[in-house]
Structure formats: structure tokens, C-alpha cells
Design a protein around this motif. Structure first.
Motif, PDB file in Angstrom:
ATOM      1  N   ASP A   1       0.648  -1.357   0.065  1.00 45.85           N
ATOM      2  CA  ASP A   1       0.033   0.160   0.009  1.00 45.85           C
ATOM      3  C   ASP A   1       0.774   1.238   0.002  1.00 45.85           C
ATOM      4  O   ASP A   1       0.594   2.303  -0.655  1.00 45.85           O
ATOM      5  CB  ASP A   1      -0.854   0.070   1.186  1.00 45.85           C
ATOM      6  CG  ASP A   1      -2.106  -1.049   0.990  1.00 45.85           C
ATOM      7  OD1 ASP A   1      -2.389  -1.286  -0.001  1.00 45.85           O
ATOM      8  OD2 ASP A   1      -2.692  -1.320   2.108  1.00 45.85           O
ATOM      9  N   GLN A   2       1.822   1.235   0.884  1.00 47.04           N
ATOM     10  CA  GLN A   2       2.649   2.496   1.111  1.00 47.04           C
ATOM     11  C   GLN A   2       3.493   2.756  -0.338  1.00 47.04           C
ATOM     12  O   GLN A   2       3.979   3.814  -0.778  1.00 47.04           O
ATOM     13  CB  GLN A   2       3.688   2.362   2.298  1.00 47.04           C
ATOM     14  CG  GLN A   2       2.814   2.477   3.550  1.00 47.04           C
ATOM     15  CD  GLN A   2       3.735   3.107   4.516  1.00 47.04           C
ATOM     16  OE1 GLN A   2       4.373   3.620   4.448  1.00 47.04           O
ATOM     17  NE2 GLN A   2       3.296   2.401   5.792  1.00 47.04           N
ATOM     18  N   LEU A   3       3.876   1.372  -1.015  1.00 43.33           N
ATOM     19  CA  LEU A   3       4.714   1.782  -2.154  1.00 43.33           C
ATOM     20  C   LEU A   3       3.693   1.962  -3.313  1.00 43.33           C
ATOM     21  O   LEU A   3       4.220   1.979  -4.800  1.00 43.33           O
ATOM     22  CB  LEU A   3       5.438   0.600  -2.538  1.00 43.33           C
ATOM     23  CG  LEU A   3       6.566   0.364  -1.485  1.00 43.33           C
ATOM     24  CD1 LEU A   3       7.437  -0.856  -1.858  1.00 43.33           C
ATOM     25  CD2 LEU A   3       7.619   1.595  -1.491  1.00 43.33           C
ATOM     26  N   GLY A   4       2.345   1.733  -3.197  1.00 38.63           N
ATOM     27  CA  GLY A   4       1.547   2.130  -4.217  1.00 38.63           C
ATOM     28  C   GLY A   4       1.427   0.959  -5.279  1.00 38.63           C
ATOM     29  O   GLY A   4       1.271   1.418  -6.724  1.00 38.63           O
ATOM     30  N   LEU A   5       1.430  -0.224  -4.948  1.00 37.47           N
ATOM     31  CA  LEU A   5       1.344  -1.570  -5.800  1.00 37.47           C
ATOM     32  C   LEU A   5      -0.001  -1.713  -6.399  1.00 37.47           C
ATOM     33  O   LEU A   5      -0.257  -2.751  -7.340  1.00 37.47           O
ATOM     34  CB  LEU A   5       1.896  -2.786  -4.963  1.00 37.47           C
ATOM     35  CG  LEU A   5       3.404  -2.492  -4.505  1.00 37.47           C
ATOM     36  CD1 LEU A   5       3.981  -3.980  -4.435  1.00 37.47           C
ATOM     37  CD2 LEU A   5       4.335  -1.859  -5.608  1.00 37.47           C
ATOM     38  N   GLY A   6      -0.950  -1.140  -6.062  1.00 36.59           N
ATOM     39  CA  GLY A   6      -2.395  -1.302  -6.373  1.00 36.59           C
ATOM     40  C   GLY A   6      -3.324  -2.124  -5.500  1.00 36.59           C
ATOM     41  O   GLY A   6      -2.797  -2.804  -4.627  1.00 36.59           O
ATOM     42  N   PRO A   7      -4.326  -2.431  -5.805  1.00 34.65           N
ATOM     43  CA  PRO A   7      -5.168  -3.308  -5.340  1.00 34.65           C
ATOM     44  C   PRO A   7      -4.892  -4.962  -5.159  1.00 34.65           C
ATOM     45  O   PRO A   7      -5.201  -5.439  -4.409  1.00 34.65           O
ATOM     46  CB  PRO A   7      -6.656  -3.113  -6.075  1.00 34.65           C
ATOM     47  CG  PRO A   7      -6.111  -3.133  -7.416  1.00 34.65           C
ATOM     48  CD  PRO A   7      -5.131  -1.950  -7.333  1.00 34.65           C
ATOM     49  N   LYS A   8      -4.172  -5.050  -6.208  1.00 34.74           N
ATOM     50  CA  LYS A   8      -3.673  -6.685  -6.185  1.00 34.74           C
ATOM     51  C   LYS A   8      -2.014  -6.661  -6.906  1.00 34.74           C
ATOM     52  O   LYS A   8      -1.859  -5.891  -7.471  1.00 34.74           O
ATOM     53  CB  LYS A   8      -4.721  -7.687  -7.146  1.00 34.74           C
ATOM     54  CG  LYS A   8      -5.945  -7.805  -6.595  1.00 34.74           C
ATOM     55  CD  LYS A   8      -6.520  -9.096  -7.086  1.00 34.74           C
ATOM     56  CE  LYS A   8      -8.046  -9.197  -6.607  1.00 34.74           C
ATOM     57  NZ  LYS A   8      -8.715 -10.142  -7.151  1.00 34.74           N
TER      58      LYS A   8
END
Length: 346
Positions: free
Chosen positions: A125-132
């Protein structure tokens, strides 16, 4: 007089015994007496820090995002050695991280099979990898993958467990089968696993005492490696400097190696073999990769597990040992199977 002497000796012995089994306090990275912070880190909700390293294509341009989970004695510097051509062809981004207590990630005194998936989720989440996102775990690091499948399956696009370490105390294993596999371990490793499972409070003492031989696995004794593993160590790992670094345990062996054993071989709050398919509509795939020459993980137990969990795609590599991922072409095959669903040789 004799009674007083006896009392003093008893107290002294008890004090020595207590000190010998009590692990020292960890040397937290960034603290006044601890190692320096050199890695990129995130701050978790409970205040701990998690160190990570990014490789592959830039995250913003990636088609596939994979969290890589290192094994026993590993670190954020471990990543899947896929070819540059494959990484660029598919657009693969990797993020590896120091699991709690390793490298520059703060120790977690409450570390468990359940806690690590939420560390991974917060990292994503903190690296912004997306929902999956995808997860690939290796060896001891696969207990984190099992945790992800149990607790955060809705965040997974797919998962691969490479030579996953077996917990001999999972209830679904027939006792005769697990006992037979357990007794194939060297005697000192049998004792180490037994202590890690039944009396974890004594594990630090057992691993640091000098009276009896402790774990040969922790010592990386040549006897634990297959012929193919030894070739890889000689020609691949040394050349790429992927061997175990001094900084891996710089915060203390107890919070890294010892706690890893206590979590991996302790009593879990679920049995993986009782799990139902978390992806009933085929929205993600799960793979297990096992080398038939692996001297650390029993492929007979792995086969039993795979039969129980028919929703997992099970792959055996006949001439591979525990370092399967570093065999020629194996990493590309693993990545293609996970991301593209391509058939891989069993």
C-alpha cells in the motif's frame, strides 16, 4: 555454614541458567547503539520500520508487480534471478524486503504466521502497488505466503512457493509419513526443530551453547546441499554475491534466525491442508515448486500436501535441490508460469 554455601551455589547456578537462556536485547537500526540505517524503509502502523529494495522495470511502467519474500538467513538483497530479457518483455517490477528482525527491518516480538502478511500488505500500500499484487516466497519465507493465502487472499493476483519449508507438526500429515520424513533430518536438526516447536524459550540457549552440536542447517554445512546445489553455490551464488551477508543478523540472531524457526515450526493457528481454494473463480493461481534432490525439504510430504490441495499447481524439478530457483532457466520458467499461466514441466 554448609547450608549457606549450598544456597549461594544454587542461586548462582539459577542466575547463570537464566542468563544463558535469555536472548540479549536487539540492536535496533538507527538507535544510539545500533547499526546505521542505509536502506529505504517504510513505517508500519505499529511503529516498526520495514526495509525494502526495488529491482526490475520502474514501478510506474510495470505490468506486473511482485513482492519477493526471502528465506532463512536472507535479506532484501535477495530477488528472483530472472533474465533481463524476460523482465523487460513482461514489464516486471520486484520489491524485496527484510522480514521483521532481519537486516534493517525492526524486530517484531509478536512475529507470527499471521503478522507477516499484514507487513506485506502495508508495504504494498505504501509503495502504491495497487489493489492486487503477486507474491513469491522461497524456503522459510513461504510461511509468509501461506499467511497471505489465509489472511489477505483478496490482495493477491497470484502466489508462488519455491521449495517451501514443511512444518512437520501440521495436523493433516499422517503421523507415520511426517515421522519418517522428520527422522531423515540429521539428529542435531531434529533436536533443533523439536526445541523450536515444543520449548521455544530454550532455542536461544540451544543455538548458542557449545556442549552439543546444534543445527547444521543454520551453519550452512555442505552436507545439507545436493550436488546441483553445490554447483550453484560455486558458480552462481558466489559470482553474484548472493551469499548470506553479515548484516542479515546485525540486530541479533534471536530476532532474525531463531524467531524464524519458532514461527515456521511452531504451532500455527491454521493447517494449510485444511484451506479451501481462496480463488474459486480462477482469479489467481498458486504454484509450488519442489526439487526432487532437495535435502532440506521432503518432497514426499510436499507431494502429499499437493494432493490435498488440488487447487495448487504443483511442479517438481527432477535434477534440482533446495537452490532450485538459481538453476539455469528455472527463474524464467517460474515467473512465466505465475504471471502468464504458461504450462511448466513437472
Amino acid at each position: 555454614m554448609i547450608g549457606r554455601i549450598a544456597l549461594v551455589l544454587l542461586v548462582s547456578f539459577l542466575g547463570w541458567g537464566y542468563e544463558s537462556i535469555r536472548p540479549p536485547l536487539p540492536k535496533i537500526c538507527g538507535s544510539p547503539d545500533g547499526p546505521p540505517v542505509t536502506a529505504s524503509r517504510i513505517r508500519l502502523r505499529d511503529g516498526r520500520h520495514l526495509a525494502y529494495s526495488e529491482t526490475g522495470v520502474p514501478k510506474e511502467k510495470a505490468t506486473f508487480k511482485i513482492v519477493v519474500i526471502h528465506g532463512f538467513g536472507g535479506s532484501r538483497n535477495f530477488t528472483v534471478p530472472a533474465s533481463k530479457d524476460l523482465i523487460e518483455e513482461l514489464g516486471v517490477y520486484f520489491v524485496s524486503y527484510d522480514r521483521a528482525g532481519y537486516g534493517e527491518s525492526d524486530p517484531n516480538p509478536n512475529r507470527s504466521v499471521k503478522s507477516e502478511p499484514y507487513d506485506i500488505e502495508q508495504l504494498a500500500d505504501q509503495l502504491g502497488l495497487g489493489p492486487k499484487f503477486y507474491v513469491i516466497g522461497v524456503s522459510m519465507g513461504t510461511h509468509s505466503v501461506w499467511g497471505c493465502l489465509k489472511y489477505i487472499p483478496h490482495r493477491l493476483a497470484g502466489a508462488a512457493l519455491i521449495v517451501p519449508v514443511i512444518n512437520y507438526w501440521w495436523p493433516s500429515f499422517p503421523s507415520n509419513l511426517s515421522t519418517e520424513a522428520y527422522k531423515k533430518q540429521l539428529v542435531q536438526d531434529q533436536w533443533t526443530l523439536r526445541i523450536a516447536h515444543y520449548t521455544p524459550s530454550l532455542l536461544y540457549w540451544w543455538m548458542t551453547q557449545k556442549w552439543f552440536p546444534a543445527s547444521v542447517v543454520a551453519q550452512r554445512h555442505p552436507e545439507i546441499f545436493s550436488p546441483s546445489d553445490k554447483q550453484i553455490i560455486q558458480h552462481v551464488l558466489k559470482r553474484k554475491n548472493l551469499s548470506f551477508e553479515d548484516k542479515v543478523t546485525q540486530q541479533g540472531v534471536y530476532e532474525s534466525l531463531h524467531r524464524d524457526m519458532m514461527v515456521g515450526f511452531g504451532t500455527w493457528d491454521f493447517d494449510p491442508m485444511d484451506m479451501e481454494n481462496p480463488f474459486p473463480n480462477g482469479e489467481a493461481s498458486v504454484h509450488i515448486w519442489q526439487g526432487c534432490e532437495d535435502r532440506l525439504v521432503s518432497f514426499t510430504l510436499q507431494q502429499f500436501l499437493a494432493k490435498k490441495l488440488s487447487w495448487i499447481k504443483y511442479h517438481e524439478v527432477a535434477d534440482a535441490g533446495h537452490l532450485l530457483l538459481f538453476g539455469k532457466g528455472n527463474s524464467d520458467t517460474v515467473v512465466r508460469a505465475l504471471l502468464l499461466g504458461e504450462n511448466a514441466p513437472n
